[in-house]
Motif scaffolding. Structure first.
Motif, mmCIF file in Angstrom:
data_model
loop_
_atom_site.group_PDB
_atom_site.id
_atom_site.type_symbol
_atom_site.label_atom_id
_atom_site.label_comp_id
_atom_site.label_asym_id
_atom_site.label_seq_id
_atom_site.Cartn_x
_atom_site.Cartn_y
_atom_site.Cartn_z
ATOM 1 N N ARG A 140 0.824 -1.213 0.000
ATOM 2 C CA ARG A 140 0.000 0.000 0.000
ATOM 3 C C ARG A 140 0.857 1.262 0.000
ATOM 4 O O ARG A 140 0.374 2.349 -0.291
ATOM 5 C CB ARG A 140 -0.922 0.037 1.224
ATOM 6 C CG ARG A 140 -1.877 -1.132 1.397
ATOM 7 C CD ARG A 140 -3.072 -1.039 0.475
ATOM 8 N NE ARG A 140 -2.789 -1.480 -0.860
ATOM 9 C CZ ARG A 140 -2.678 -2.755 -1.229
ATOM 10 N NH1 ARG A 140 -2.802 -3.718 -0.359
ATOM 11 N NH2 ARG A 140 -2.444 -3.065 -2.481
ATOM 12 N N ALA A 141 2.138 1.124 0.330
ATOM 13 C CA ALA A 141 3.024 2.290 0.404
ATOM 14 C C ALA A 141 3.076 3.029 -0.926
ATOM 15 O O ALA A 141 3.071 4.265 -0.970
ATOM 16 C CB ALA A 141 4.422 1.859 0.832
ATOM 17 N N GLU A 142 3.144 2.288 -2.023
ATOM 18 C CA GLU A 142 3.229 2.920 -3.340
ATOM 19 C C GLU A 142 1.950 3.684 -3.661
ATOM 20 O O GLU A 142 1.991 4.809 -4.169
ATOM 21 C CB GLU A 142 3.500 1.847 -4.394
ATOM 22 C CG GLU A 142 4.841 1.149 -4.191
ATOM 23 C CD GLU A 142 4.922 -0.178 -4.907
ATOM 24 O OE1 GLU A 142 3.867 -0.673 -5.355
ATOM 25 O OE2 GLU A 142 6.028 -0.729 -5.019
ATOM 26 N N GLU A 143 0.802 3.060 -3.357
ATOM 27 C CA GLU A 143 -0.478 3.702 -3.665
ATOM 28 C C GLU A 143 -0.686 4.955 -2.821
ATOM 29 O O GLU A 143 -1.124 5.995 -3.319
ATOM 30 C CB GLU A 143 -1.609 2.692 -3.432
ATOM 31 C CG GLU A 143 -1.560 1.528 -4.409
ATOM 32 C CD GLU A 143 -2.080 0.232 -3.814
ATOM 33 O OE1 GLU A 143 -2.469 0.238 -2.629
ATOM 34 O OE2 GLU A 143 -2.091 -0.783 -4.532
ATOM 35 N N VAL A 144 -0.353 4.847 -1.530
ATOM 36 C CA VAL A 144 -0.503 5.998 -0.638
ATOM 37 C C VAL A 144 0.404 7.142 -1.079
ATOM 38 O O VAL A 144 -0.007 8.308 -1.111
ATOM 39 C CB VAL A 144 -0.193 5.586 0.820
ATOM 40 C CG1 VAL A 144 -0.040 6.814 1.708
ATOM 41 C CG2 VAL A 144 -1.300 4.689 1.360
ATOM 42 N N THR A 145 1.636 6.809 -1.438
ATOM 43 C CA THR A 145 2.588 7.845 -1.836
ATOM 44 C C THR A 145 2.155 8.527 -3.127
ATOM 45 O O THR A 145 2.388 9.724 -3.317
ATOM 46 C CB THR A 145 3.994 7.238 -2.009
ATOM 47 O OG1 THR A 145 4.360 6.581 -0.790
ATOM 48 C CG2 THR A 145 5.018 8.310 -2.316
ATOM 49 N N TRP A 146 1.502 7.789 -4.012
ATOM 50 C CA TRP A 146 1.026 8.389 -5.267
ATOM 51 C C TRP A 146 -0.154 9.326 -5.036
ATOM 52 O O TRP A 146 -0.183 10.446 -5.534
ATOM 53 C CB TRP A 146 0.621 7.292 -6.260
ATOM 54 C CG TRP A 146 0.126 7.862 -7.564
ATOM 55 C CD1 TRP A 146 0.888 8.287 -8.613
ATOM 56 C CD2 TRP A 146 -1.240 8.093 -7.934
ATOM 57 N NE1 TRP A 146 0.082 8.770 -9.625
ATOM 58 C CE2 TRP A 146 -1.228 8.664 -9.235
ATOM 59 C CE3 TRP A 146 -2.464 7.875 -7.309
ATOM 60 C CZ2 TRP A 146 -2.398 9.015 -9.908
ATOM 61 C CZ3 TRP A 146 -3.630 8.228 -7.979
ATOM 62 C CH2 TRP A 146 -3.592 8.789 -9.261
ATOM 63 N N ILE A 147 -1.135 8.879 -4.262
ATOM 64 C CA ILE A 147 -2.384 9.644 -4.170
ATOM 65 C C ILE A 147 -2.355 10.738 -3.104
ATOM 66 O O ILE A 147 -3.053 11.746 -3.226
ATOM 67 C CB ILE A 147 -3.586 8.699 -3.923
ATOM 68 C CG1 ILE A 147 -4.903 9.440 -4.197
ATOM 69 C CG2 ILE A 147 -3.552 8.118 -2.517
ATOM 70 C CD1 ILE A 147 -6.129 8.563 -4.117
#
Length: 438
Positions: A140-147
């Protein structure tokens, strides 16, 4: 690693950024590809956004209907989805939804590689932190960092997700890392099948509130998490009452209609067995849908000698389903508890049938008794009882006037419980009550 996990997130980010910069200075300079610009997204006027795993989806009509009605009621908000479901069945999505959804990068790992050293350091730091708290959500780190920077830029303070799955968990970590509040709607298998109590405890505990589709599921969840009872609310899925109406007399021979994914919990094998019991009655049965069991269902029809009488017809668009319902004599959905514990909660297609004034035969599963009134709008039988299912169908086939009256009463019930303008108004009231809309 233990020491790292005990540190605050901002300290981890700082340390990792220093390491990244130090390492990058030893390499040949490479021009990093900047992340995609989101300058075209206007500010969120209510500080609110929707977050979906996939949107729109053929099998989740309740999601796009809710969003569409929110727009009809004058609200404006951004919609984010982690992916667009490719090769989805054809659907008649409302025109005003077109172009409103912002999708996560299709290959988010590629986005990470191109995002520059500081962003990669932030992701790695967040992954360490997530692994120390909830290891399964490291990705989820990648998704959180993107959005996260996008939401902050357009002024989103609250996100609402559907299903207690990936989108809700991303919302959970948005709150943990950026203070953006969230709520979510749970539906059925997302909490019934292999439900991890710790996982649900965390999701519910950090959410401002949780929406359930039925009183049955509210009680199920509240029994397991009594300390959160006050934040769990029931809002029925709604539909537009003028979308499904009876346009003509029932077909001849009488048509039994069933619609759903070709999966175990829909009980289609039980329906075929019931039709075999009724083999000498005059009727045709259409089973509309798609799924992994399609070939097995066709084999079952052939084995029962019901070819030409029971038809596995595949998926249909919403317009085609409305047309089929408008001339159906009986709607049946033989829901049952699947071997993995999955079961239907509030099958939208039953509401559609009731709205189209079609009598419904179904089972005593989850929230279905909140929809179908036994003996008034149709019949309910025990799940897996093919003889009782056949008996109820036979009663309606042999008494068409009774079927008509039950269908008419079913529409009245649908009007009182499932009018989407009323259900979305209830949802908006909760959003306002909890400060999700400014």
């Amino acid at each position: 690693m233990t020491q790292l996990r005990s540190m605050k997130l901002r300290d981890l980010i700082k340390i990792s950024r220093i390491r990244e910069v130090f390492t990058s200075q030893k390499k040949l300079a490479k021009k990093s590809v900047p992340e995609a610009s989101h300058a075209t997204l206007p500010p969120a006027p209510h500080g609110f956004a929707y977050l979906f795993e996939t949107f729109p989806s053929f099998t989740q009509t309740f999601c796009f209907r809710e969003v569409n009605e929110m727009l009809n009621q004058g609200l404006r908000f951004p919609i984010f989805a982690m992916w667009l479901q490719e090769n989805d069945s054809p659907q008649n999505f409302p025109a005003q939804l077109e172009g409103l959804t912002t999708y996560f990068p299709k290959d988010i790992r590629r986005w990470v590689k191109k995002s520059g050293p500081e962003k990669r350091a932030e992701i790695r730091s967040l992954q360490v932190w997530l692994e120390g708290h909830w290891g399964r959500d490291k990705k989820r780190a990648e998704e959180v960092t993107w959005i996260r920077p996008i939401l902050e830029k357009i002024g989103v303070r609250h996100v609402h997700a559907h299903f207690a799955g990936v989108a809700a968990r991303t919302a959970y970590w948005l709150k943990k890392t950026a203070g953006i509040r969230y709520s979510f709607t749970a539906h059925a298998n997302d909490f019934w099948v292999n439900s991890d109590k710790k996982h649900l405890d965390d999701l519910i505990g950090e959410a401002e509130f949780v929406i359930m589709e039925t009183d049955f599921s509210v009680n199920w969840l509240a029994t397991r998490f009594p300390s959160y009872r006050d934040r769990i609310h029931r809002v029925y899925n709604g539909i537009s009452l003028d979308r499904f109406v009876r346009k003509r007399a029932a077909s001849h021979p009488p048509r039994i209609l069933s619609i759903g994914r070709y999966i175990e919990k829909k009980g289609f094998f039980d329906l075929i067995k019931a039709c075999a019991i009724l083999k000498d009655e005059a009727f045709e049965c259409l089973i509309v849908g798609q799924g992994a069991l399609e070939n097995d269902l066709k084999k079952e029809v052939r084995a029962a000698g019901l070819e030409g009488k029971v038809l596995i017809v595949g998926p249909k668009t919403e317009n085609e389903i409305a047309d089929l319902l408008s001339s159906a004599s009986i709607f049946v959905l033989a829901c049952k508890t699947a071997s993995d514990g999955g079961m239907d909660n509030l099958p939208t297609v039953i509401v559609e049938a009731m709205t189209a004034s079609v009598p419904v035969v179904s089972t005593h599963v989850a929230g279905i008794p909140e929809m179908v009134i036994h003996g008034e709008t149709g019949y309910l039988v025990a799940e897996g009882d093919c003889n009782a299912l056949a008996s109820s169908l036979r009663t309606l086939l042999r008494n068409p006037q009774t079927a008509i009256k039950m269908g008419e009463r079913g529409r009245i019930v649908a009007q009182s419980k499932f009018d989407i303008s009323a259900t979305v108004s209830s949802l908006r009231s909760l959003f306002t009550r909890y400060g999700a809309l400014r």
